[in-house]
Design an enzyme around this catalytic site. Structure first.
Site, PDB file in Angstrom:
ATOM      1  N   ASP A  31       0.815  -1.219   0.000  1.00  0.00           N
ATOM      2  CA  ASP A  31       0.000   0.000   0.000  1.00  0.00           C
ATOM      3  C   ASP A  31       0.853   1.275   0.000  1.00  0.00           C
ATOM      4  O   ASP A  31       0.655   2.168   0.836  1.00  0.00           O
ATOM      5  CB  ASP A  31      -0.913   0.028   1.245  1.00  0.00           C
ATOM      6  CG  ASP A  31      -1.711  -1.248   1.419  1.00  0.00           C
ATOM      7  OD1 ASP A  31      -2.139  -1.821   0.414  1.00  0.00           O
ATOM      8  OD2 ASP A  31      -1.922  -1.650   2.582  1.00  0.00           O
ATOM      9  N   GLU A 244     -11.292   0.270  -3.417  1.00  0.00           N
ATOM     10  CA  GLU A 244     -10.438   0.780  -2.332  1.00  0.00           C
ATOM     11  C   GLU A 244      -9.219   1.462  -2.941  1.00  0.00           C
ATOM     12  O   GLU A 244      -9.131   1.632  -4.155  1.00  0.00           O
ATOM     13  CB  GLU A 244     -10.007  -0.360  -1.393  1.00  0.00           C
ATOM     14  CG  GLU A 244      -9.173  -1.435  -2.067  1.00  0.00           C
ATOM     15  CD  GLU A 244      -8.886  -2.636  -1.181  1.00  0.00           C
ATOM     16  OE1 GLU A 244      -9.377  -2.696  -0.041  1.00  0.00           O
ATOM     17  OE2 GLU A 244      -8.171  -3.541  -1.636  1.00  0.00           O
TER      18      GLU A 244
HETATM   19  O1  FUB Z   1      -3.294  -3.547   3.447  1.00  0.00           O
HETATM   20  C1  FUB Z   1      -4.606  -3.753   3.905  1.00  0.00           C
HETATM   21  C2  FUB Z   1      -5.593  -3.407   2.831  1.00  0.00           C
HETATM   22  O2  FUB Z   1      -5.342  -4.188   1.675  1.00  0.00           O
HETATM   23  C3  FUB Z   1      -5.504  -1.990   2.326  1.00  0.00           C
HETATM   24  O3  FUB Z   1      -6.036  -1.054   3.211  1.00  0.00           O
HETATM   25  C4  FUB Z   1      -6.215  -2.154   1.047  1.00  0.00           C
HETATM   26  O4  FUB Z   1      -6.102  -1.062   0.171  1.00  0.00           O
HETATM   27  C5  FUB Z   1      -5.581  -3.418   0.507  1.00  0.00           C
HETATM   28  O5  FUB Z   1      -4.354  -3.168  -0.114  1.00  0.00           O
END
Ligand code: FUB
Length: 345
Positions: A31, A244
């Site tokens: 991320d 996301e």
């Molecule tokens: O790393 C945890 C979660 O997985 C992140 O918040 C999302 O964007 C995905 O990458």
């Protein structure tokens, strides 16, 4: 790629054909939110660990406990791990799951924005402050008032205003906030509470930040992502709708909102003419990587634009053990972005 049975992947061959190599290999990182502060590159990633949590569709296996800041003198230099910048034990309101963070700078101070679950199991977004881009950061005692869900990205516009973009489906809980308050009903499926396929997709949120960057200056607003006809993308448009990993950057005066489509594993982008949108879906920046998640940031460094992203190739496909990478991206004359293939297969 993420749908493949990983037992059949020859990772030695795949890694040789990868677009780029992990920036660090002594820890797992994911991320990546990259920034260019005072002539140096700073990457704010999640710090992946195996905490022994069972895999589930709500992401319980992403049980991260702290953040490390990675710095680079320039894009070709060694990536340096600056150690623990913030630990969940030092965040009064947070219990667990330190997910994807971002950071920004204002008046010589550095602000780390991060999601974590509070003691009721609800994701909130917090802020921690430091005099140094590498921390250590001191957390505010409470999460940002009115914050919810995950994946904050804080963009500074040319007029000096800062905006936070955020939200994430399934384990990121965005679908539980459809009525304006948290729906705590029991649900077995991560897709419970989502709109039907023929209804508009759930939208990410944007809020202008207060002058001290510690609060929202306004109630978060939905960020519209439209198709080529000007209609909101539908919930069943799985290859294009938001899931996301929100990010915002500017190029030639246009605003590019980029994000992950989650269960279809694309990093996509949509273009608008102001920080609140609407944004029109334009295309893909990155095709699927090894590992279920895909998450990124876009950072301009010395006149070139770079995509910071992650995959699970170093861990040989383990979903929650990812590694941060970087590759240059190119724009076409019309402002569209050339899609990157993560592996030359
Ligand atoms: O790393 C945890 C979660 O997985 C992140 O918040 C999302 O964007 C995905 O990458």
């Amino acid at each position: 790629m993420p749908e493949d049975n990983i037992d059949h992947i020859d990772f030695d061959t795949l890694n040789k054909k990868a677009l780029s190599a992990p920036l660090v290999t002594h820890i797992y990182t994911a991320d990546p939110s990259a920034h260019y502060f005072n002539g140096k590159i700073y990457i704010y990633p999640s710090h992946d660990i195996d905490a022994g949590e069972a895999f589930d569709d709500l992401g319980s296996h992403f049980a991260m406990e702290d953040y490390h800041v990675i710095s680079m003198d320039n894009i070709d230099s060694k990536a340096v791990d600056n150690g623990v910048a913030l630990h969940v034990d030092d965040v009064p309101w947070a219990q667990q799951q330190m997910w994807a963070p971002d950071a920004n700078e204002k008046d010589g101070k550095f602000y780390l924005f991060f999601p974590a679950k509070d003691y009721k199991g609800i994701f909130r977004i917090g802020v921690a402050v430091s005099d140094s881009p590498t921390g250590p950061f001191k957390a505010e005692p409470e999460a940002i008032k009115g914050s919810f869900s995950i994946d904050p990205a804080v963009f500074k516009d040319d007029d000096g205003a800062y905006y936070m973009y955020f939200g994430g489906l399934w384990g990121g809980q965005l679908q539980r906030w459809r009525t304006g308050s948290f729906n705590s009903d029991q649900a077995e499926s991560p897709t419970a509470f989502l709109p039907a396929d023929d209804e508009p997709a759930l939208l990410p949120l944007v809020a202008k930040m207060s002058d001290n960057l510690l609060e929202f200056a306004e109630t978060p607003k939905e960020l519209e992502i439209l198709d080529e006809k000007g209609n909101l993308l539908l919930s069943g448009d799985n290859d294009r709708r938001f899931f996301e990993a929100a990010w915002l950057h500017k190029h030639n005066g246009n605003y590019y909102f980029s994000y992950s489509t989650g269960d279809t594993h694309f990093i996509c982008y949509a273009i608008g003419d102001n920080p609140y949108g609407p944004f029109t879906y334009t295309g893909r920046i990155l095709n699927p990587v090894v590992g279920w998640t895909s998450h990124h940031s876009v950072c301009e460094i010395d006149g070139k634009t770079y995509l910071f992203y992650h995959d699970s190739s170093l861990s040989k496909g383990i979903t929650h053990l990812r590694s941060v990478k970087v590759a240059e991206i190119k724009y076409r004359p019309d402002g569209s972005i050339v899609t990157l293939e993560p592996y030359k297969l």
